[in-house]
Design an enzyme around this catalytic site. Structure first.
Site, PDB file in Angstrom:
ATOM      1  N   ASP A 149       0.909  -1.321   0.093  1.00  0.00           N
ATOM      2  CA  ASP A 149       0.156   0.044  -0.181  1.00  0.00           C
ATOM      3  C   ASP A 149       1.176   0.899  -0.073  1.00  0.00           C
ATOM      4  O   ASP A 149       1.973   1.294   0.253  1.00  0.00           O
ATOM      5  CB  ASP A 149      -0.487   0.163   1.242  1.00  0.00           C
ATOM      6  CG  ASP A 149      -1.859  -1.070   1.072  1.00  0.00           C
ATOM      7  OD1 ASP A 149      -2.265  -1.702   0.075  1.00  0.00           O
ATOM      8  OD2 ASP A 149      -2.259  -1.310   2.914  1.00  0.00           O
TER       9      ASP A 149
ATOM     10  N   ASP B 190       0.880   4.335   2.361  1.00  0.00           N
ATOM     11  CA  ASP B 190       0.412   4.402   3.493  1.00  0.00           C
ATOM     12  C   ASP B 190       0.819   6.360   3.465  1.00  0.00           C
ATOM     13  O   ASP B 190       1.802   7.039   3.701  1.00  0.00           O
ATOM     14  CB  ASP B 190       1.332   4.114   4.144  1.00  0.00           C
ATOM     15  CG  ASP B 190       0.576   2.633   4.701  1.00  0.00           C
ATOM     16  OD1 ASP B 190      -0.778   2.510   4.668  1.00  0.00           O
ATOM     17  OD2 ASP B 190       1.361   1.545   4.362  1.00  0.00           O
TER      18      ASP B 190
END
Length: 215
Positions: free
Chosen positions: A138, A140
Site C-alpha cells: 500500500d 500509507d
C-alpha cells in the site's frame, strides 16, 4: 526529549539504550538486523500504547522488511533514551524510492497537497535503504488539514486519485484531535468517525472533526 511525540513520529534511540533493550529481549537480539538497528542509525516509529506498555515510557514500533519476515516489533523507551525525532518523511522526499509505476499517482497527490507525508513501506525503504516495497504494498499517507475549504474537498479529491491508482491508498487525514482514516471522511457530516490519537481511539462526528481540524 521533553516534548510529547506525535503518533507516527520517527525517532532514533541511543545505541546504549538499544543494547539494553536487546539484553532484556534476547529473542530479538538473535536477529542481527534488529540487534544492529540503532547502531546503524535507523529509526523507530511512535505507535499507540498497548495495555502491556509501561506507563511513562514511549511506545515504539519497528516493522521488519519482508525479507526478514515482515514482523512488527514493539518496544518502549524512556524519553531520555531518544536522541532525535522528526515527523514521518514528506511524500515528495520519499518519492525517489517508489516504483516507477507509482510516480503518476504520487505526482497527483503532491499537486493535491504538497505537505503530504508517508509512514509505511515507502517511508521505511526511503529512510533505511532496505527493501520494504513489494508488488502488494500500500501507499500509507498522512494528509494534514490547514483550512476549512481544504477540509471540505480533500476526502473526495483523495478518493478520485485512489480510483486510478495502481496501489491501494491508505492512511489518515490529520488535525489537532488526531487522525481519521480518509475513507471514513467521505461520508456525510452526521457520520461518526474514529479519531486515533496518542491517548487512544475516540468517536466523533465527521463534521466536528473537520471543523476542529482547522480551528
Amino acid at each position: 526529549m521533553a516534548e510529547a511525540l506525535a503518533r507516527h513520529s520517527m525517532v532514533k534511540a541511543a545505541a546504549s539504550a538499544w543494547t539494553a533493550v536487546m539484553n532484556r529481549y534476547p529473542e530479538l537480539a538473535s536477529e542481527p538486523i534488529v540487534a544492529g538497528w540503532a547502531h546503524a542509525g535507523r529509526p523507530l516509529i511512535v505507535r499507540r500504547p498497548a495495555c502491556s506498555d509501561v506507563a511513562g515510557m514511549i511506545p515504539l514500533g519497528l516493522p521488519l522488511p519482508p525479507s526478514h519476515g515482515k514482523r512488527r516489533i514493539a518496544v518502549s523507551l524512556a524519553a531520555a533514551d531518544i536522541v532525535a525525532s522528526a515527523p514521518p518523511p514528506l511524500l515528495a522526499d520519499a518519492a525517489a524510492a517508489a516504483p516507477a509505476h507509482w510516480r503518476t499517482t504520487i505526482d497527483l497527490l503532491l499537486q493535491l497537497l504538497p505537505e503530504t507525508r508517508t509512514f509505511g513501506s515507502l517511508a521505511w525503504q526511503h529512510l533505511t535503504g532496505l527493501p520494504y516495497l513489494t508488488e502488494s504494498s500500500d501507499l500509507d499517507l498522512l494528509w494534514p488539514l490547514s483550512s476549512m475549504a481544504q477540509a471540505k474537498t480533500l476526502p473526495s479529491a483523495i478518493a478520485g486519485i485512489a480510483k486510478q491508482a495502481p496501489m491501494r491508498l491508505d492512511g489518515e487525514i490529520t488535525g489537532p484531535a488526531g487522525g481519521v482514516q480518509w475513507r471514513e471522511l467521505t461520508g456525510t457530516d452526521e457520520d461518526e468517525v474514529l479519531v486515533k490519537s496518542p491517548a487512544g481511539v475516540a468517536s466523533m462526528a465527521r463534521a466536528a472533526f473537520l471543523a476542529g481540524a482547522v480551528s
